[in-house]
Design an enzyme around this catalytic site. Structure first.
Site, PDB file in Angstrom:
ATOM      1  CD  GLN A   1     -11.832 -22.481 -22.816  1.00  0.00           C
ATOM      2  OE1 GLN A   1     -11.945 -22.889 -23.958  1.00  0.00           O
ATOM      3  NE2 GLN A   1     -10.731 -22.661 -22.115  1.00  0.00           N
TER       4      GLN A   1
ATOM      5  CD  GLU B   1     -12.060 -25.422 -16.585  1.00  0.00           C
ATOM      6  OE1 GLU B   1     -12.149 -24.266 -16.122  1.00  0.00           O
ATOM      7  OE2 GLU B   1     -11.174 -25.770 -17.378  1.00  0.00           O
TER       8      GLU B   1
ATOM      9  CG  ASP C   1      -8.983 -18.985 -20.378  1.00  0.00           C
ATOM     10  OD1 ASP C   1      -8.442 -18.468 -21.384  1.00  0.00           O
ATOM     11  OD2 ASP C   1      -8.951 -20.209 -20.150  1.00  0.00           O
TER      12      ASP C   1
ATOM     13  CD  GLU D   1      -5.860 -18.880 -18.883  1.00  0.00           C
ATOM     14  OE1 GLU D   1      -5.790 -19.983 -19.467  1.00  0.00           O
ATOM     15  OE2 GLU D   1      -6.347 -18.743 -17.740  1.00  0.00           O
TER      16      GLU D   1
ATOM     17  CG  ASP E   1      -3.297 -21.914 -21.073  1.00  0.00           C
ATOM     18  OD1 ASP E   1      -2.374 -22.754 -20.982  1.00  0.00           O
ATOM     19  OD2 ASP E   1      -4.494 -22.250 -21.144  1.00  0.00           O
TER      20      ASP E   1
ATOM     21  CE  LYS F   1      -4.296 -24.751 -18.571  1.00  0.00           C
ATOM     22  NZ  LYS F   1      -5.026 -24.629 -19.868  1.00  0.00           N
TER      23      LYS F   1
ATOM     24  NE  ARG G   1      -4.999 -28.215 -19.730  1.00  0.00           N
ATOM     25  CZ  ARG G   1      -4.266 -28.345 -20.841  1.00  0.00           C
ATOM     26  NH1 ARG G   1      -3.029 -28.800 -20.759  1.00  0.00           N
ATOM     27  NH2 ARG G   1      -4.744 -27.998 -22.013  1.00  0.00           N
TER      28      ARG G   1
ATOM     29  CE  LYS H   1      -8.366 -21.043 -15.925  1.00  0.00           C
ATOM     30  NZ  LYS H   1      -7.877 -20.732 -17.275  1.00  0.00           N
TER      31      LYS H   1
END
EC number: 4.2.1.11
Length: 424
Positions: free
Chosen positions: A162, A204, A241, A284, A311, A336, A365, A387
């Protein structure tokens, strides 16, 4: 000492054009706190519940029920309380909800109020948020994990992993780290373009090229680091991740983009091989959220030299983190705020991690807003890593810009975490 006299919840839009909760808290001395709640794309099954309305409005993603909870039951319960009593206020809201996952009022409702109260109290005291929450010891500027290539649930391409991130550990300051990341980001864009790939960005802000494999993506990033004038594995390291829960089913890790189907042992071998080839210092969600045996095997295999971040595994939840610590699973927690749904519980999870010598990484997020609270939280907790996306999209840059301001405010007392985040 200032009492809460008004709470106003409203529905705004996040960076993906979906509704989210924003909350204003007004204190009797005129101080105002405002917070907007983020939302994830790849969400863990054990996260606190984000209350959505259903129905046809906003394709079911409206948050009017959460807003009604903010303006109604929550205000009725905490209106008049002193804003300095953050723990008591958060516990009152959690008790009012009455569920283990905040499914009654919604974690998005509770979190919006929780963060807005902290901001209002900081304003009342005339303090920046990081100082109010972290006290005089808050001074560590975090190393950014900059997501410059997107795959998985964050992009429409065949890459299974990801997020591919860079960590500028050799920078002399946070501002210097942002500069280094920006230079690599723009160099990567030129490299992708010259190779005939598109340079559209994902949720992102990272590029989402149509690459064939994980190693092809890593190869482009390594080349961009070098062409920008830096040394991979010295100046800048890599972080991944996997979000592996997204491609795990019936005990099999299905890397469709690479045509591989692996059991837990095969997935551990896959990561060990990558770590042996490239300067990867953080992975991650390398294993699926409930594959505890796989996580333990991965930790035993490479945990002494690589940061293994939970996570979906931990979802910022103290109970799951305590289980992981007891089992010797992973060595880091991704933090988070909306996974757990209150400031108090977030800070408790970070404290538990640090006491167990686990690292903590403050995180955004994929659905974000201009709210930059996590920048302050990263410094307040001295967690040393953040992050918050790529060097594109204002919803990501808002956090980097806030960190630059905080570094300026700290002056000589501020310390960039740098190579202290490295393991082994």
């Amino acid at each position: 000492m200032a009492a809460i006299i008004d709470i106003i919840g409203r529905e705004i839009l996040d960076s993906r054009g979906n509704p989210t909760v924003e909350v204003d808290v007004l204190l009797e001395d005129g101080s105002l706190g405002r917070a907007a709640v983020p939302s994830g794309a790849s969400t863990g099954a054990h996260e606190a519940v984000e209350l959505r309305d259903g129905g046809s409005r906003y394709k079911g993603k409206g948050v009017l029920n959460a807003i009604a909870a903010v303006n109604g039951d929550i205000f009725d319960a905490i209106g008049g309380m002193d804003a300095s009593e953050q723990i008591q206020i958060d516990r009152t809201m959690i008790a009012l909800d009455g569920t283990s996952n905040k499914s009654n009022l919604g974690a998005n409702a509770i979190l919006g109020v929780s963060l807005a109260i902290a901001k209002a109290q900081a304003a009342s005291l005339g303090q920046p948020l990081f100082r109010y929450i972290g006290g005089p010891a808050a001074r560590v500027l975090p190393v950014p994990m900059m997501n410059i290539v997107n795959g998985g649930e964050h992009a429409d391409n065949p890459i299974d992993i990801q997020e591919f991130m860079i960590m500028p550990v050799a920078a002399g300051s946070l501002a210097d780290a942002v500069r280094m990341g920006s230079e690599v980001f723009h160099t990567l864009k030129a490299e992708l373009k010259s190779a005939g790939h598109n340079t559209n960005v994902g949720d992102e802000g990272g590029f989402a090229p149509n690459l064939a494999s994980t190693e092809e993506a890593i190869g482009f990033i390594m080349k961009a680091i070098e062409k920008a004038g830096y040394k991979p594995g010295d100046d800048i390291y890599l972080a991944l991740d996997a979000a592996s829960t997204e491609f795990f089913k019936n005990g099999v890790y299905n890397l469709q983009g690479e045509g591989k189907k692996l059991d837990a042992g095969g997935m551990v071998d896959y990561w060990a091989d990558l770590v042996g080839k490239y300067p990867i210092i953080s992975i991650e969600d390398g294993m699926a959220e409930d594959d505890w045996e796989g996580w333990k095997a991965l930790t035993d295999r490479i945990g002494s030299k690589v940061q293994l971040v939970g996570d979906d595994l931990f979802v910022t939840n103290k109970r799951r983190l305590a289980d992981g610590i007891a089992k010797g699973t992973a060595n880091s927690i991704l933090v988070k705020v909306n996974q757990i749904g209150s400031l108090t519980e977030t800070l408790e999870s970070v404290e538990m991690a640090h006491k167990a010598s686990y690292t903590a990484v403050m995180s955004h997020r994929s659905g974000e807003t201009e709210d930059a609270t996590i920048a302050d939280l990263a410094v307040a907790t001295n967690c040393g890593q953040i992050k918050t996306g790529s060097l594109a999209r204002s919803d990501r840059l808002a956090k980097y810009n806030q960190l630059i301001r905080i570094e300026e405010a700290l002056g000589p007392s501020g310390e960039y975490a740098g190579k202290s985040v490295l393991k082994g």
